[in-house]
Scaffold this motif. Structure first.
Motif, short mmCIF file in Angstrom:
data_model
loop_
_atom_site.label_atom_id
_atom_site.label_comp_id
_atom_site.label_asym_id
_atom_site.label_seq_id
_atom_site.Cartn_x
_atom_site.Cartn_y
_atom_site.Cartn_z
N ALA A 76 17.56 59.52 74.37
CA ALA A 76 17.66 60.65 73.45
C ALA A 76 19.05 60.71 72.84
O ALA A 76 20.05 60.46 73.50
N GLY A 77 19.10 61.01 71.54
CA GLY A 77 20.37 61.10 70.84
C GLY A 77 20.80 59.81 70.18
O GLY A 77 21.81 59.77 69.49
N ARG A 78 20.02 58.72 70.40
CA ARG A 78 20.37 57.44 69.78
C ARG A 78 19.58 57.19 68.50
O ARG A 78 19.67 56.10 67.93
N GLY A 79 18.76 58.15 68.06
CA GLY A 79 18.03 57.99 66.81
C GLY A 79 17.01 56.87 66.85
O GLY A 79 16.72 56.25 65.82
N GLY A 80 16.43 56.58 68.00
CA GLY A 80 15.43 55.53 68.11
C GLY A 80 16.01 54.14 68.23
O GLY A 80 15.27 53.15 68.27
N ASP A 81 17.33 54.03 68.28
CA ASP A 81 17.98 52.73 68.41
C ASP A 81 17.97 52.34 69.89
O ASP A 81 18.78 52.82 70.68
N GLY A 82 17.04 51.48 70.28
CA GLY A 82 16.89 51.16 71.70
C GLY A 82 16.62 49.70 71.98
O GLY A 82 16.98 48.83 71.18
N ASP A 83 15.99 49.44 73.11
CA ASP A 83 15.69 48.08 73.55
C ASP A 83 14.31 47.68 73.04
O ASP A 83 13.29 48.21 73.50
N LEU A 84 14.26 46.76 72.11
CA LEU A 84 13.00 46.26 71.57
C LEU A 84 12.54 45.07 72.40
O LEU A 84 13.34 44.19 72.74
N SER A 85 11.26 45.03 72.74
CA SER A 85 10.76 43.93 73.57
C SER A 85 9.44 43.39 73.06
O SER A 85 8.64 44.10 72.44
N PHE A 86 9.24 42.10 73.33
CA PHE A 86 8.04 41.35 72.95
C PHE A 86 7.63 40.58 74.19
O PHE A 86 8.43 39.84 74.77
N ASN A 87 6.39 40.77 74.64
CA ASN A 87 5.97 40.15 75.89
C ASN A 87 4.54 39.62 75.78
O ASN A 87 3.67 40.25 75.17
N VAL A 88 4.30 38.45 76.37
CA VAL A 88 2.96 37.84 76.40
C VAL A 88 2.50 37.75 77.84
O VAL A 88 3.06 36.98 78.63
N PRO A 89 1.49 38.53 78.23
CA PRO A 89 0.95 38.45 79.59
C PRO A 89 -0.26 37.52 79.67
O PRO A 89 -1.16 37.58 78.81
N LEU A 90 -0.29 36.69 80.69
CA LEU A 90 -1.43 35.81 80.99
C LEU A 90 -1.95 36.21 82.37
O LEU A 90 -1.18 36.27 83.33
N SER A 91 -3.24 36.50 82.47
CA SER A 91 -3.83 36.93 83.73
C SER A 91 -4.94 35.98 84.17
O SER A 91 -5.68 35.46 83.33
N LEU A 92 -5.05 35.80 85.48
CA LEU A 92 -6.08 34.95 86.06
C LEU A 92 -6.84 35.73 87.12
O LEU A 92 -6.24 36.46 87.91
N SER A 93 -8.17 35.58 87.14
CA SER A 93 -9.01 36.23 88.13
C SER A 93 -9.53 35.19 89.12
O SER A 93 -10.06 34.16 88.73
N LEU A 94 -9.37 35.48 90.42
CA LEU A 94 -9.83 34.58 91.47
C LEU A 94 -10.72 35.35 92.45
O LEU A 94 -10.57 36.56 92.63
N ARG A 95 -11.66 34.65 93.04
CA ARG A 95 -12.52 35.21 94.09
C ARG A 95 -13.18 36.51 93.64
O ARG A 95 -13.12 37.52 94.32
#
Length: 221
Positions: free
Chosen positions: A108-127
């Motif tokens: 708060a107080g930073r005017g929306g200037d924050g930590d931008l992130s980009f992430n790719v999740p890969l999930s596997l199902s077993l059993r």
């Protein structure tokens, strides 16, 4: 400590994990995640509602109150997080899934200037979904220092029975080290209400910086 914890990879699969998965809420479905975090002289309290919008995207807007007493005077700050998540290939039983998470976390107080992130999740199902594995790879542009950092994570969910799940994960950010975490979740009302808890610490010689959380998840029909 405050900076180190809030700067951890912020993508997350849902309580009690920090590592994200390749899944989103069903169309028209919403959920509310709340949790309290305690680490030495730091306390955080998060509330994050999320809903599936239009069927293809899950949107979340969260907020936190943080109290840091490590300095000569107690410091209270407010943090916010905006996240959009989609899935390219839905996770199927005994199969795999792939998604994308875009987020901005700021104070708060930073005017929306924050930590931008980009992430790719890969999930596997077993059993037959008794074991779910999640792998994450991404990039974060940190507002502090104006630098880009690679982020990563890997985790597993182990279904003990219809109500109980154990989790184990390790995650990190370039230039900030790595952490590991264990968690347990209990479904008080299956598919509607869950209580969970985690314990983790820094992954290094001697460990250190232990963190404990306790959370609740409410899910709509």
């Amino acid at each position: 400590m405050l900076t180190g914890l809030l700067a951890c990879p912020a993508t997350h699969a849902g309580r009690p994990m920090t590592v994200d998965d390749a899944a989103i809420a069903a169309p028209g479905q919403c959920q509310l995640e709340t949790y309290a975090l305690r680490a030495d002289q730091l306390a955080e309290y998060w509330v994050t509602p999320a809903c599936n919008v239009g069927g293809a995207w899950e949107l979340a807007i969260g907020g936190a109150w943080a109290d840091d007493t490590s300095g000569p005077r107690s410091q209270t700050t407010h943090h916010f997080r905006v996240q959009a998540k989609t899935v390219f290939k839905p996770l199927e039983t005994n199969g795999w899934g792939l998604g994308l998470v875009l987020a901005d976390q700021f104070r708060a107080g930073r005017g929306g200037d924050g930590d931008l992130s980009f992430n790719v999740p890969l999930s596997l199902s077993l059993r037959d979904d008794a074991v779910l594995l999640h792998l994450n790879a991404g990039v974060m542009h940190a507002e502090s220092g104006r630098r880009h950092h690679a982020t990563w994570g890997s985790g597993a969910q182990f279904r003990l029975d219809k109500r109980h799940t154990l989790t184990a994960e390790v995650y990190g950010r370039q230039h900030s080290g790595s952490r590991y975490q264990f968690g347990i979740a209990r479904a008080l009302i299956p598919d509607h209400l869950q209580i969970d808890a985690t314990w983790g610490r820094r992954l290094a010689r001697g460990g250190g910086e232990p963190v404990v959380t306790l959370g609740l998840v409410f899910q709509s029909n």
